[in-house]
Write a protein that holds these residues in place. Structure first.
Motif, PDB file in Angstrom:
ATOM      1  N   GLY A  49       1.069  -1.420  -0.396  1.00  0.00           N
ATOM      2  CA  GLY A  49       0.271  -0.025   0.193  1.00  0.00           C
ATOM      3  C   GLY A  49       0.757   1.050  -0.127  1.00  0.00           C
ATOM      4  N   ALA A  50       1.724   1.407  -0.234  1.00  0.00           N
ATOM      5  CA  ALA A  50       2.952   2.429  -0.608  1.00  0.00           C
ATOM      6  C   ALA A  50       3.529   2.885  -1.097  1.00  0.00           C
ATOM      7  N   LEU A  51       3.759   3.810  -2.217  1.00  0.00           N
ATOM      8  CA  LEU A  51       4.001   3.972  -3.895  1.00  0.00           C
ATOM      9  C   LEU A  51       5.082   5.275  -2.842  1.00  0.00           C
ATOM     10  N   SER A  52       6.286   5.222  -3.709  1.00  0.00           N
ATOM     11  CA  SER A  52       7.966   5.746  -3.188  1.00  0.00           C
ATOM     12  C   SER A  52       7.255   7.151  -4.241  1.00  0.00           C
ATOM     13  N   LEU A  53       7.984   8.524  -3.765  1.00  0.00           N
ATOM     14  CA  LEU A  53       7.870   9.328  -5.195  1.00  0.00           C
ATOM     15  C   LEU A  53       8.729  10.234  -4.770  1.00  0.00           C
ATOM     16  N   PRO A  54       9.653   9.982  -5.539  1.00  0.00           N
ATOM     17  CA  PRO A  54      10.988  10.713  -5.271  1.00  0.00           C
ATOM     18  C   PRO A  54      10.826  12.111  -6.141  1.00  0.00           C
ATOM     19  N   ALA A  55      10.963  13.776  -5.132  1.00  0.00           N
ATOM     20  CA  ALA A  55       9.943  14.790  -6.384  1.00  0.00           C
ATOM     21  C   ALA A  55      10.549  15.274  -4.767  1.00  0.00           C
ATOM     22  N   ASP A  56      11.526  17.097  -5.655  1.00  0.00           N
ATOM     23  CA  ASP A  56      11.383  18.167  -5.021  1.00  0.00           C
ATOM     24  C   ASP A  56       9.947  19.271  -5.642  1.00  0.00           C
ATOM     25  N   VAL A  57       9.851  19.256  -3.833  1.00  0.00           N
ATOM     26  CA  VAL A  57       8.828  20.331  -3.614  1.00  0.00           C
ATOM     27  C   VAL A  57       9.045  21.107  -4.446  1.00  0.00           C
ATOM     28  N   THR A  58       9.696  22.420  -4.497  1.00  0.00           N
ATOM     29  CA  THR A  58      10.249  22.994  -4.566  1.00  0.00           C
ATOM     30  C   THR A  58       9.894  23.376  -6.870  1.00  0.00           C
ATOM     31  N   ASP A  59       9.324  22.410  -7.450  1.00  0.00           N
ATOM     32  CA  ASP A  59      10.001  22.383  -8.170  1.00  0.00           C
ATOM     33  C   ASP A  59       8.386  21.400  -9.016  1.00  0.00           C
ATOM     34  N   ALA A  60       7.935  22.290  -9.768  1.00  0.00           N
ATOM     35  CA  ALA A  60       6.786  22.632 -10.279  1.00  0.00           C
ATOM     36  C   ALA A  60       6.614  21.193 -11.273  1.00  0.00           C
ATOM     37  N   GLY A  61       7.024  21.000 -12.786  1.00  0.00           N
ATOM     38  CA  GLY A  61       7.260  19.539 -13.237  1.00  0.00           C
ATOM     39  C   GLY A  61       7.138  18.728 -11.400  1.00  0.00           C
ATOM     40  N   ASP A  62       7.899  18.328 -11.255  1.00  0.00           N
ATOM     41  CA  ASP A  62       8.629  17.254 -10.250  1.00  0.00           C
ATOM     42  C   ASP A  62       6.975  16.413  -9.743  1.00  0.00           C
ATOM     43  N   VAL A  63       6.112  17.564  -8.861  1.00  0.00           N
ATOM     44  CA  VAL A  63       5.347  17.980  -8.380  1.00  0.00           C
ATOM     45  C   VAL A  63       4.363  16.993  -8.748  1.00  0.00           C
ATOM     46  N   GLU A  64       3.309  18.338 -10.198  1.00  0.00           N
ATOM     47  CA  GLU A  64       2.793  17.268 -11.278  1.00  0.00           C
ATOM     48  C   GLU A  64       3.184  15.699 -11.595  1.00  0.00           C
ATOM     49  N   ALA A  65       4.159  15.580 -12.141  1.00  0.00           N
ATOM     50  CA  ALA A  65       4.568  14.451 -12.132  1.00  0.00           C
ATOM     51  C   ALA A  65       4.279  13.937 -11.252  1.00  0.00           C
ATOM     52  N   ALA A  66       4.582  13.632  -9.763  1.00  0.00           N
ATOM     53  CA  ALA A  66       4.383  13.156  -8.808  1.00  0.00           C
ATOM     54  C   ALA A  66       3.018  12.746  -8.449  1.00  0.00           C
ATOM     55  N   PHE A  67       2.208  13.941  -8.345  1.00  0.00           N
ATOM     56  CA  PHE A  67       0.084  13.286  -8.045  1.00  0.00           C
ATOM     57  C   PHE A  67       0.091  12.536  -9.865  1.00  0.00           C
ATOM     58  N   ASP A  68       0.369  12.181 -10.700  1.00  0.00           N
ATOM     59  CA  ASP A  68       0.022  11.785 -11.554  1.00  0.00           C
ATOM     60  C   ASP A  68       0.255  10.302 -11.649  1.00  0.00           C
ATOM     61  N   ALA A  69       1.580  10.294 -11.002  1.00  0.00           N
ATOM     62  CA  ALA A  69       1.968   8.640 -10.705  1.00  0.00           C
ATOM     63  C   ALA A  69       1.009   8.363  -9.576  1.00  0.00           C
ATOM     64  N   PHE A  70       0.832   9.083  -8.484  1.00  0.00           N
ATOM     65  CA  PHE A  70      -0.013   8.499  -7.755  1.00  0.00           C
ATOM     66  C   PHE A  70      -1.559   7.867  -8.230  1.00  0.00           C
ATOM     67  N   MET A  71      -1.886   9.058  -8.848  1.00  0.00           N
ATOM     68  CA  MET A  71      -2.877   9.220  -9.241  1.00  0.00           C
ATOM     69  C   MET A  71      -3.326   7.659 -10.034  1.00  0.00           C
ATOM     70  N   ALA A  72      -2.593   7.534 -10.185  1.00  0.00           N
ATOM     71  CA  ALA A  72      -2.700   6.201 -11.600  1.00  0.00           C
ATOM     72  C   ALA A  72      -2.839   4.878 -10.951  1.00  0.00           C
ATOM     73  N   TRP A  73      -1.671   5.160  -9.370  1.00  0.00           N
ATOM     74  CA  TRP A  73      -1.321   4.286  -8.987  1.00  0.00           C
ATOM     75  C   TRP A  73      -3.243   3.961  -8.179  1.00  0.00           C
ATOM     76  N   ALA A  74      -3.383   4.846  -7.235  1.00  0.00           N
ATOM     77  CA  ALA A  74      -4.221   5.049  -6.014  1.00  0.00           C
ATOM     78  C   ALA A  74      -5.420   5.076  -7.286  1.00  0.00           C
ATOM     79  N   GLY A  75      -5.460   6.174  -8.163  1.00  0.00           N
ATOM     80  CA  GLY A  75      -7.212   6.068  -8.449  1.00  0.00           C
ATOM     81  C   GLY A  75      -7.893   7.737  -8.436  1.00  0.00           C
ATOM     82  N   ARG A  76      -7.578   7.742  -6.288  1.00  0.00           N
ATOM     83  CA  ARG A  76      -8.236   8.711  -6.309  1.00  0.00           C
ATOM     84  C   ARG A  76      -7.256   9.609  -5.319  1.00  0.00           C
ATOM     85  N   LEU A  77      -6.954  10.767  -4.663  1.00  0.00           N
ATOM     86  CA  LEU A  77      -6.588  11.202  -3.475  1.00  0.00           C
ATOM     87  C   LEU A  77      -7.575  11.680  -2.393  1.00  0.00           C
TER      88      LEU A  77
END
Length: 244
Positions: A49-77
């Motif tokens: 039930g855990a997903l690693s999402l390496p990202a820098d919160v100060t980088d907008a592209g990193d953040v968007e990519a991490a949230f996209d990966a989370f949604m693809a894995w979990a289905g919703r937030l």
């Protein structure tokens, strides 16, 4: 029932790690976002039930990519614990390097903004609509420590972010609350303790970080009709009342 989902920023250590481990133990699906992939993988090991999402919160592209990966894995937030932060340098304002000020601002305000923005957009558009954002403030959102101009300024800004998200989220079923944590035993607090010792100042009482994690779980676990707008959890005898 389908497991509820949370994404935690600053999940590799301190309050973020303690919170992630508690949510995993309670059956949540947890997205772990931080810069250190090795530490995230360590937490996620053995947890389906855990997903690693390496990202820098100060980088907008990193953040968007991490949230996209989370949604693809979990289905919703269902919940964002907007936790990543840094204390920065201590000193009076004339002793602070502007570059250091900019870095604290980038993490504590910019990073909070980018993560909240990404969560809000997905909560607004998912079906069923809605979700919850929990911002990690601080007692410094109310009263400062000495020599904390960078940290205190940014944590006051987090309170403004929380209030605005609470208002703007109402039409979309998005609740927002803020937890202000005082002296949970983390590496950051231990560093402040060592600074106090080195400067001959009193060492403040602390509490187990697990108490902070349980408070976040309480906020996250509420039904959509209820929200903790602001919560303060702190070491009982620390000088908060009367400080400032």
């Amino acid at each position: 029932m389908t497991a509820r989902t949370i994404l935690i920023t600053g999940a590799s250590s301190g309050i973020g790690r303690a919170t992630a481990e508690l949510f995993l133990a309670n059956g949540w699906r947890v997205g772990l976002l931080a810069r250190r992939a090795d530490l995230l993988d360590e937490i996620a090991a053995g947890h389906e039930g855990a997903l690693s999402l390496p990202a820098d919160v100060t980088d907008a592209g990193d953040v968007e990519a991490a949230f996209d990966a989370f949604m693809a894995w979990a289905g919703r937030l269902d919940v964002l614990f907007n936790n990543a932060g840094t204390f920065g340098p201590s000193g009076s304002i004339d002793e602070i390097d502007p570059a250091a000020w900019a870095q604290v601002l980038a993490v504590n305000v910019g990073g909070m903004f980018l993560a909240a923005r990404a969560a809000f957009a997905r909560m607004r558009r998912q079906d069923p609509q809605g979700g919850r954002i929990v911002n990690n403030g601080s007692l410094s959102a109310h009263v400062p420590r000495e020599g904390s101009v960078c940290y205190t300024t940014t944590k006051h800004a987090v309170t403004g972010l929380t209030k605005t998200l609470s208002l703007d989220g109402r039409p979309f079923g998005i609740a927002c609350g803020q937890i202000d944590i005082g002296n949970a035993r983390t590496a950051l607090v231990e560093d402040l303790t060592e600074r106090a010792r080195a400067e001959g100042r009193p060492v403040q009482p602390t509490m187990d970080v697990a108490h902070a994690a349980r408070a976040v779980l309480h906020m996250a676990d509420l039904p959509p009709e209820a929200n903790v707008q602001f919560m303060t959890v702190m070491a009982t005898t620390m000088p908060y009342i009367g400080r400032g």
